[in-house]
Motif scaffolding. Structure first.
Motif, mmCIF file in Angstrom:
data_model
loop_
_atom_site.group_PDB
_atom_site.id
_atom_site.type_symbol
_atom_site.label_atom_id
_atom_site.label_comp_id
_atom_site.label_asym_id
_atom_site.label_seq_id
_atom_site.Cartn_x
_atom_site.Cartn_y
_atom_site.Cartn_z
ATOM 1 N N ALA A 129 -32.542 -11.199 3.502
ATOM 2 C CA ALA A 129 -31.975 -12.351 2.797
ATOM 3 C C ALA A 129 -32.002 -13.613 3.640
ATOM 4 O O ALA A 129 -32.342 -14.695 3.146
ATOM 5 C CB ALA A 129 -30.540 -12.032 2.361
ATOM 6 N N ARG A 154 -35.484 -15.072 3.778
ATOM 7 C CA ARG A 154 -35.889 -15.532 2.449
ATOM 8 C C ARG A 154 -35.253 -16.885 2.121
ATOM 9 O O ARG A 154 -35.898 -17.764 1.565
ATOM 10 C CB ARG A 154 -35.502 -14.502 1.396
ATOM 11 C CG ARG A 154 -36.316 -13.221 1.416
ATOM 12 C CD ARG A 154 -35.893 -12.289 0.302
ATOM 13 N NE ARG A 154 -36.723 -11.100 0.245
ATOM 14 C CZ ARG A 154 -36.637 -10.177 -0.718
ATOM 15 N NH1 ARG A 154 -35.750 -10.331 -1.693
ATOM 16 N NH2 ARG A 154 -37.417 -9.117 -0.704
ATOM 17 N N ILE A 155 -33.972 -17.038 2.479
ATOM 18 C CA ILE A 155 -33.284 -18.304 2.199
ATOM 19 C C ILE A 155 -33.895 -19.434 3.008
ATOM 20 O O ILE A 155 -34.129 -20.534 2.490
ATOM 21 C CB ILE A 155 -31.776 -18.150 2.486
ATOM 22 C CG1 ILE A 155 -31.139 -17.197 1.466
ATOM 23 C CG2 ILE A 155 -31.083 -19.514 2.445
ATOM 24 C CD1 ILE A 155 -29.701 -16.848 1.782
ATOM 25 N N ALA A 182 -37.221 -20.354 1.487
ATOM 26 C CA ALA A 182 -37.063 -21.066 0.219
ATOM 27 C C ALA A 182 -36.687 -22.526 0.446
ATOM 28 O O ALA A 182 -37.183 -23.428 -0.245
ATOM 29 C CB ALA A 182 -36.006 -20.378 -0.642
ATOM 30 N N ASP A 235 -40.404 -12.749 1.550
ATOM 31 C CA ASP A 235 -40.843 -12.980 0.174
ATOM 32 C C ASP A 235 -40.276 -14.292 -0.360
ATOM 33 O O ASP A 235 -39.170 -14.721 0.018
ATOM 34 C CB ASP A 235 -40.386 -11.847 -0.735
ATOM 35 C CG ASP A 235 -41.270 -10.609 -0.596
ATOM 36 O OD1 ASP A 235 -42.311 -10.711 0.075
ATOM 37 O OD2 ASP A 235 -40.895 -9.556 -1.136
ATOM 38 N N LEU A 271 -38.467 -16.571 -3.085
ATOM 39 C CA LEU A 271 -37.425 -16.335 -4.081
ATOM 40 C C LEU A 271 -37.928 -16.750 -5.458
ATOM 41 O O LEU A 271 -38.719 -17.687 -5.588
ATOM 42 C CB LEU A 271 -36.164 -17.122 -3.724
ATOM 43 C CG LEU A 271 -35.517 -16.795 -2.378
ATOM 44 C CD1 LEU A 271 -34.238 -17.603 -2.203
ATOM 45 C CD2 LEU A 271 -35.216 -15.301 -2.271
ATOM 46 N N ARG A 306 -37.548 -18.633 -8.745
ATOM 47 C CA ARG A 306 -36.807 -19.820 -9.145
ATOM 48 C C ARG A 306 -35.889 -19.517 -10.324
ATOM 49 O O ARG A 306 -36.276 -18.860 -11.283
ATOM 50 C CB ARG A 306 -37.773 -20.938 -9.522
ATOM 51 C CG ARG A 306 -37.117 -22.300 -9.700
ATOM 52 C CD ARG A 306 -38.176 -23.353 -9.977
ATOM 53 N NE ARG A 306 -39.171 -23.390 -8.919
ATOM 54 C CZ ARG A 306 -40.286 -24.099 -8.997
ATOM 55 N NH1 ARG A 306 -40.554 -24.808 -10.072
ATOM 56 N NH2 ARG A 306 -41.140 -24.096 -7.989
ATOM 57 N N ARG A 332 -33.137 -17.688 -10.195
ATOM 58 C CA ARG A 332 -32.286 -16.539 -9.919
ATOM 59 C C ARG A 332 -31.291 -16.862 -8.807
ATOM 60 O O ARG A 332 -31.539 -17.732 -7.974
ATOM 61 C CB ARG A 332 -33.130 -15.328 -9.516
ATOM 62 C CG ARG A 332 -33.964 -14.744 -10.653
ATOM 63 C CD ARG A 332 -34.629 -13.450 -10.221
ATOM 64 N NE ARG A 332 -35.450 -12.889 -11.289
ATOM 65 C CZ ARG A 332 -36.175 -11.790 -11.151
ATOM 66 N NH1 ARG A 332 -36.195 -11.143 -9.985
ATOM 67 N NH2 ARG A 332 -36.894 -11.337 -12.175
ATOM 68 N N LEU A 390 -29.275 -16.885 -5.345
ATOM 69 C CA LEU A 390 -29.742 -16.678 -3.978
ATOM 70 C C LEU A 390 -29.268 -15.317 -3.467
ATOM 71 O O LEU A 390 -28.191 -14.843 -3.843
ATOM 72 C CB LEU A 390 -29.203 -17.768 -3.060
ATOM 73 C CG LEU A 390 -29.690 -19.192 -3.320
ATOM 74 C CD1 LEU A 390 -29.055 -20.144 -2.322
ATOM 75 C CD2 LEU A 390 -31.197 -19.276 -3.239
ATOM 76 N N PRO A 391 -30.061 -14.669 -2.622
ATOM 77 C CA PRO A 391 -29.618 -13.377 -2.065
ATOM 78 C C PRO A 391 -28.383 -13.562 -1.197
ATOM 79 O O PRO A 391 -28.173 -14.605 -0.590
ATOM 80 C CB PRO A 391 -30.828 -12.916 -1.243
ATOM 81 C CG PRO A 391 -31.603 -14.162 -0.947
ATOM 82 C CD PRO A 391 -31.391 -15.062 -2.128
#
Length: 403
Positions: free
Chosen positions: A172, A175-176, A179, A209, A211, A213, A215, A217-218
């Motif tokens: 996570a 990924r953040i 993004a 990966d 993210l 769009r 959805r 955020l993890p």
């Protein structure tokens, strides 16, 4: 045609020539106030409210591009102090840590700060962690998903449906960060040198990966293991949490980054008061839900409600970024605070404003005895002075008898 419109938050409206489609798009949005100029056809009256930053509207068919840039009255360095303190009041944020000195506009400063913090986070390599994974495999790894094996394989032995925890960089936190970097690279107005460094950060985060769009955020939890990521993740969250603009309206492409000063001021005041009161044994609850009426049909959420060491309610606070009247604070705020005090059974309430044209004052309500305080914080002063003013308000809150 390429045009740049410069506005200042809460300044008088400016009349500018705009294509009708762009004017109507601005009027339909919530970024600035826009209306046709009643005196001159083809011109629109634009006025900035509390949102600062920049948006670019592009018509693909004609190539017409209009950028509306809104400058904050608060210096960028001070804005980052307010933001940093509200996100992390434990002392890890200092003005020099985000590196915005010399930037006048918000977007270049923000892009520079995000890139700088991402670079610091990744100097020891990408953070790794365990992530739940499911796949079809020729060997048993983790546990067998029996129901999926039956549903998908109809009794055959291979491949095997398995679930396991994978130690990977595709977590996570990474990924953040990726993004946020991807989002900034799509925004116009990011300086070329900063954009080049953001491209380098994107390459370092390539194993994470993208993210999807739209959805959520993890989720991530601050721990000792990811401590070096904390500052970068706080800034990335601001980039991704609804402060950016990216959509198409009526054939127009709208991109930009807007920041709501109302929310920034409210977050800073409530977090700073919470921390100041916590040191004295009091508990402050932010956006504390209550009801105005006996039937519990009318909900209200004061910005902050203070509770004493024994759990008794002591005071209520609402933060207001800007006084709208030339002759002082708006009367409507007093009526709102009176409703809060009456419903909560409190003897005192507090309204905290950004510095306007009125000094601190207190009003005692007739036949009720309720005292409503109005405080003004000077955002132009250095952080130590600003926090000292917050402490004065906190001292007054704590001295109020609890009920």
């Amino acid at each position: 045609m390429t045009r740049v419109v410069e506005l200042v938050e809460h300044a008088p409206a400016l009349s500018v020539p705009l294509p009708d489609l762009i004017g109507r798009t601005l009027a339909a949005g919530n970024m600035v106030d826009a209306a046709p100029d009643p005196h001159t056809p083809g011109r629109w009256s634009l006025r900035a409210g509390s949102k600062v930053g920049a948006i670019t509207l592009t018509a693909p068919d004609t190539g017409t591009q209009v950028t509306v840039r809104v400058t904050s009255k608060v210096p960028v360095a001070r804005l980052f102090f307010l933001l940093g303190y509200s996100l992390s009041p434990d002392g890890i944020w200092q003005e020099g840590e985000v590196g915005v000195t010399g930037h006048r506009d918000l977007l270049p400063a923000f892009a520079h700060a995000v890139e700088r913090q991402v670079d610091r986070s990744l100097r020891q390599g990408l953070l790794q962690g365990y992530r739940a994974a499911e796949e079809s495999s020729l060997v048993v790894r983790g546990r067998i998903r029996e129901s999926e094996q039956v549903r998908r394989r109809f009794g055959t032995m291979l491949p095997i449906e398995v679930a396991f925890d994978e130690f990977t960089t595709d977590i996570a936190e990474n990924r953040i960060l990726r993004a946020a970097v991807e989002r900034l690279l799509r925004l116009p107005g990011v300086p070329g040198e900063v954009r080049r460094r953001l491209l380098h950060q994107r390459a370092r985060l390539a194993d994470a990966d993208l993210l999807v769009r739209g959805r959520p955020l993890p989720k991530w939890q601050p721990t000792r293991l990811n401590a070096r990521y904390h500052r970068a993740l706080h800034l990335a969250r601001v980039v991704l949490d609804g402060t950016s603009v990216e959509h198409a309206v009526g054939g127009l492409r709208v991109e930009g980054f807007m920041f709501d000063m109302n929310k920034l001021f409210e977050d800073f005041v409530t977090v700073a008061l919470r921390e100041a009161c916590r040191a004295r044994g009091h508990v402050a609850r932010l956006q504390d839900p209550h009801h105005l009426d006996e039937a519990a049909a009318i909900r209200m959420k004061p910005d902050l409600v203070l509770y004493g060491p024994g759990g008794a309610m002591c005071a209520v606070v609402d933060a207001k970024y800007k006084a709208q009247k030339r002759d002082g604070f708006p009367d409507a705020d007093l009526y709102q605070m009176l409703a809060y005090c009456t419903a909560l059974g409190l003897a005192e309430g507090h309204l905290v404003y950004a510095k306007g044209n009125a000094a601190h004052t207190a009003h005692t309500v007739r036949h009720a005895g309720i005292v409503i305080h109005q405080h003004a914080l000077d955002l132009d002063q250095e952080p130590p002075g600003l926090l000292a003013d917050i402490q004065e308000v906190a001292d007054l809150l704590i001295s109020t008898p609890c009920v």
